[in-house]
Every structure is written in structure tokens, then in C-alpha cells.
Design an enzyme around this catalytic site. Structure first.
Site, short mmCIF file in Angstrom:
data_model
loop_
_atom_site.label_atom_id
_atom_site.label_comp_id
_atom_site.label_asym_id
_atom_site.label_seq_id
_atom_site.Cartn_x
_atom_site.Cartn_y
_atom_site.Cartn_z
N TYR A 43 -53.36 62.39 40.80
CA TYR A 43 -53.95 63.81 41.37
C TYR A 43 -55.64 63.26 41.81
O TYR A 43 -56.54 63.82 41.34
CB TYR A 43 -54.32 64.97 40.34
CG TYR A 43 -54.38 66.50 40.71
CD1 TYR A 43 -53.32 66.65 41.62
CD2 TYR A 43 -55.34 66.88 40.54
CE1 TYR A 43 -53.53 68.10 41.79
CE2 TYR A 43 -55.50 68.24 39.72
CZ TYR A 43 -54.77 68.59 41.56
OH TYR A 43 -54.78 70.48 42.01
N HIS B 298 -57.91 67.66 47.93
CA HIS B 298 -56.31 68.25 47.44
C HIS B 298 -56.66 68.81 45.96
O HIS B 298 -56.48 70.44 45.89
CB HIS B 298 -55.35 67.82 46.53
CG HIS B 298 -54.20 68.10 46.52
ND1 HIS B 298 -53.42 68.40 47.70
CD2 HIS B 298 -53.37 68.02 45.92
CE1 HIS B 298 -52.57 69.59 47.20
NE2 HIS B 298 -52.51 69.02 46.15
N GLU C 124 -48.24 61.50 49.74
CA GLU C 124 -48.89 60.74 48.56
C GLU C 124 -48.11 59.64 48.59
O GLU C 124 -47.66 59.00 49.35
CB GLU C 124 -47.99 60.95 46.62
CG GLU C 124 -48.67 62.22 46.40
CD GLU C 124 -48.05 62.19 45.44
OE1 GLU C 124 -48.41 61.58 44.29
OE2 GLU C 124 -47.89 63.60 44.56
N GLN D 133 -43.77 76.75 41.28
CA GLN D 133 -44.87 75.94 40.32
C GLN D 133 -46.11 76.95 39.87
O GLN D 133 -46.43 76.62 38.83
CB GLN D 133 -45.71 74.77 41.18
CG GLN D 133 -46.92 74.46 40.61
CD GLN D 133 -47.56 73.21 41.74
OE1 GLN D 133 -47.11 73.58 42.63
NE2 GLN D 133 -48.45 72.92 41.43
N LYS E 47 -41.18 70.68 40.86
CA LYS E 47 -41.52 68.78 41.10
C LYS E 47 -40.03 68.64 40.45
O LYS E 47 -40.56 67.21 41.53
CB LYS E 47 -42.89 68.34 40.77
CG LYS E 47 -43.95 69.22 41.04
CD LYS E 47 -44.79 68.98 42.13
CE LYS E 47 -46.13 70.09 41.57
NZ LYS E 47 -46.84 69.15 43.05
N THR F 185 -51.41 63.64 45.41
CA THR F 185 -51.35 64.27 47.35
C THR F 185 -53.15 63.92 47.69
O THR F 185 -54.01 64.25 47.26
CB THR F 185 -51.25 66.03 47.42
OG1 THR F 185 -50.07 66.51 47.00
CG2 THR F 185 -51.13 66.51 48.64
CA CA Z 1 -47.70 65.00 43.54
#
Ligand code: CA
Length: 441
Positions: A140, A145, A212, A251, A264, A370
């Protein structure tokens, strides 16, 4: 840390003419790896190296006996149907193979006649996931983001206090990672619609992308033996493009307290080509922290990481709707950013992942998270680009998108360019959303 050598010389030209085109992703300075076979020929997958619009077939190279020593052994390891054996060999072997292939593919090389027979046109090839991915960990690392998305899930508390100290990550799912060209049905699951008192069940209504990079681990570490940051990059084989598709409504309902789960793990798509860390050496940039932010703890800090631990990889997301496809229109760009904006480097990811003794293995995949840049047009997910679905994005043909619709294709692209260096690219990572399966629940 990989440094510049003769393989990066921007003046190098190849006897493969298409590798000398100024806009090619695959000049002789790049030499990324994939596993491929000729489409419809019933062949086994094997490793290959991109050169212009061709693939140098490593199984054929090994068989031809063109290379010697450590480079020959590395080509032999790369001839298998997955790259794990090559990944496990380590930096010296990867460098030896890169140097040998760079010399053999240059204009005037004595190996030209022998290697000419080892080329397969990319237009005739299909690809597979480059490694047997034992474990997939998603980080992350974009503070932009984390802040943008945090505002929507926790408006009063967007960036949690651990963010600037810990490279946040979670264990993802390897089995549903597919190769570019992947098509998957819209996931179904539980959601809590706004204002409802009980959850609903059905197809995801807020299907999203995540731009990503995927980081393939090369040589692993023994269980119980952390990787120091000064050695972390030696454990990284290379980088690919990764779309970590996300079901935002699923999510939002499931993520507390243990984090994302079914939102995910229904599909993640990787590009076929893995660009080595050595190929990326010309595009290193300094790792810095904004004024006033804490410096990384000692185990996450090194002089080399500060001086050049970040990479300036240009990134773009394209979206093609079914209408655009029908009208013969290419995908439209919805995001442009760079990996240089990440808050944590890949060396910090590797070191943090192993600091408790966790063992990484050849072929493991780390997601960068991201990669959103500092402004909203640099955001790598629709949840940011549309501010949580409030502001649809306009496409050039007049269509709009808030979330992905059935039939939409998403194309990730990546490349590096800098004065005094060749332009190199990552190719494309494409995936398409199919309608949800009829539910029996
Ligand atoms: Ca991700």
C-alpha cells in the site's frame, strides 16, 4: 544495487531491426523475460527475451549452444515453463545472461546467424504467468492513494497513524493471478447498500481497477533470516505491470477488522514481460520524504536507498468500452502517473516483509499497491478518479464511467525515458470484465 554498464549504452543498436525503432518498448537495452509459446501450435511454454517485435526463445538458445559459462547455465534455467529456476539463480547469473545477450544481439555480433533461428514473432505468441507464484503479498505504498481512499472509508481519519512508519501490506491470493488477456466474470458477494439495515447479495456494483507494479522475488531467504536493506534489491528479479481488480462495495462491507478478502481475490492480472532491476538502473531516482514526515527507522534506511532506491517508471491506464471496441476506437487514457511518487521503495518492502524472519521464495509476487500520484488525474483507481463514484469520468466518445461495466477492457502501460538513456517499456497488461455468472445462492 545494480549500476550502469555497457548494456545500458543508449547508442547500442541491434541486428533485430525492429529493436531500433524509437518507440519500441523492447530495445536491446531492455531485454525483459516472459514465458511464451507459439499460439495454437501445441508447444510447451518456455522462457523468452523480448527484442523489438520478436522473442528470443531461451530453450532454442540453450539448445543451439551459443552461450557459454554462467550465461549458458542461466539460459538453460530460463528454458523451463516457468522462470522460477532462473529467478532462483541470483544477480550474478542474471547479469551474466543479460551481458551475453546484449553482446550477441548487437549489430555485427558473430552470434547473429545462430540466434536468428531462435526468434519467434511476438505477433505469433501467447504468454503464461511468468512464475509459479507461491505467495502474493500486496502492499500500500502510495501515500496519495492511502489518503484519497482513506477519506472515503474514514472521512474523519484518512491516513492512519502507522502509515508513515510501517510499509503496510497484507497477504493476497496467488491462485487467481492471470496473464494479460485475462477475462473474468464480475464477482458476486455481500454488500451493505447505503442506508440499508441488512446486507444484500448480488453482482458487484462498484468494480474497480488498481494500477500497480508487480515485483517478482528472485533468490529467497531462509526462514528466520531477515534480508538487510543493503541486500534487499539483490533478492528482486524484476518488475511487471499488475492490475489488482477490486470490488469496492464488497470491500466496504467485509474489510473490518481483518482487511480485504473476497473484494480482491477473484482476479489479478499481470503483464507477460518482467523488466529486470538491472535494466531499470538508468531510471533510478532519490528516495525522499516530505518535510516534516518521520524518516524511516534504521532497518528501513540505507545510503543507497536514499540515493537511488526509487524508480521513475511512467504509468498509464487506458479504458476501452464495448462501444469503443465496436467503433474501432482504441482505449482512452484515464490516468498518467509515475512510480517515483511511492512512499516506500521496493527495497523497503523486501526488508520489512522479512524483518520478522518470514521467508520469501523465488517467484513470490509483491504488489506495490495502487500507484496514485499527488494530483487526482494521477490516481490509479476509479474510486479516486470519480471521488467514490460521485463524479463520473467522461470518455472521448461521450460515454461516461463511474465504475467498470460489463465488457470494459482496461490496459495498463509502463515505460521509462530519460535524457542520456534508451527508452524502455513494459508492454501491456490487459484485462476484460465479463457479466456476472448466474448465482445459485
Ligand atoms: Ca491492491
Amino acid at each position: 544495487m545494480s549500476t550502469l554498464n555497457e548494456t545500458h549504452n543508449p547508442a547500442l543498436q541491434s541486428w533485430v531491426a525492429s529493436a531500433n525503432a524509437p518507440d519500441t518498448d523492447f530495445p536491446v537495452q531492455n531485454l525483459p523475460f516472459a514465458v511464451f509459446r507459439r499460439k495454437g501450435a501445441g508447444e510447451a511454454f518456455r522462457g523468452g527475451v523480448a527484442i523489438g517485435d520478436q522473442i528470443l526463445d531461451l530453450a532454442a538458445v540453450a539448445k543451439a549452444g551459443v552461450l557459454t559459462g554462467e550465461a549458458a547455465a542461466a539460459a538453460q534455467a530460463g528454458a523451463q515453463d516457468k522462470l522460477n529456476a532462473l529467478m532462483a539463480l541470483g544477480t550474478t547469473a542474471w547479469s551474466a545472461l543479460r551481458m551475453a545477450l546484449s553482446r550477441a544481439l548487437r549489430e555485427g555480433a558473430a552470434e547473429q546467424a545462430a540466434l536468428q533461428a531462435c526468434l519467434v514473432p511476438q505477433a505469433e505468441a501467447e504468454y503464461d504467468v511468468p512464475a509459479r507464484i507461491g505467495d502474493y503479498t500486496d502492499f500500500y505504498t502510495s501515500v496519495h492513494h492511502a489518503t484519497n481512499i482513506g477519506k472515503q472509508f474514514r472521512p474523519d481519519n484518512p491516513l492512519l497513524p502507522n502509515y508513515k512508519w510501517v510499509p503496510i501490506g497484507y497477504h493476497g491470493r496467488a491462485s487467481s493471478i492471470g496473464i494479460s488477456g485475462q477475462q473474468f466474470p464480475r464477482p458476486v458477494g455481500q454488500t451493505m447498500p447505503p442506508g440499508a439495515t441488512e446486507p444484500a447479495f448480488g453482482p458487484c456494483k462498484r468494480l474497480d481497477i488498481e494500477l500497480e507494479l508487480g515485483i517478482f522475488i528472485g533468490s529467497g531467504n531462509a526462514l528466520g533470516e531477515p534480508v538487510a536493506i543493503t541486500e534487499a534489491e539483490d533478492h528482486v528479479f524484476g518488475i511487471c505491470l499488475l492490475n489488482d481488480w477490486s470490488a469496492r462495495d464488497i470491500q466496504g462491507w467485509e474489510y473490518q477488522p481483518l482487511g480485504p478478502f473476497l473484494a480482491k481475490n477473484f482476479a489479478s492480472t499481470v503483464s507477460p514481460w518482467v523488466v529486470t532491476i538491472e535494466a531499470l538502473a538508468p531510471y533510478r531516482v532519490a528516495f525522499t520524504r516530505p518535510e516534516g514526515d518521520p524518516q524511516p527507522m534504521a532497518y528501513l534506511d540505507s545510503a543507497a536507498n536514499r540515493a537511488g532506491g526509487a524508480f521513475d517508471i511512467q504509468l498509464q491506464v487506458g479504458l476501452q468500452t464495448p462501444q469503443m471496441r465496436e467503433d474501432g476506437q482504441a482505449d482512452a487514457s484515464i490516468c498518467r502517473t509515475s512510480y517515483r511518487h511511492a512512499y516506500w521503495t521496493l527495497a523497503q518492502m523486501v526488508t520489512h516483509h522479512t524483518v520478522n524472519g518470514c521467508n520469501l521464495q523465488p517467484g513470490d509476487l509483491l504488489g506495490s499497491g495502487t500507484l496514485s500520484g499527488p494530483t487526482l488525474d494521477q490516481a490509479g483507481a476509479l474510486i479516486e478518479l470519480t471521488t467514490g463514484g460521485k463524479n463520473p469520468i467522461a470518455l472521448p466518445n461521450g460515454e461516461q464511467r463511474t465504475w467498470l461495466e460489463d465488457g470494459d477492457s482496461v490496459v495498463l502501460r509502463g515505460w521509462c525515458e530519460r535524457d542520456g538513456a534508451a527508452r524502455i517499456g513494459f508492454g501491456e497488461c490487459v484485462g476484460t470484465v465479463l457479466p456476472a455468472r448466474a448465482s445459485k445462492v
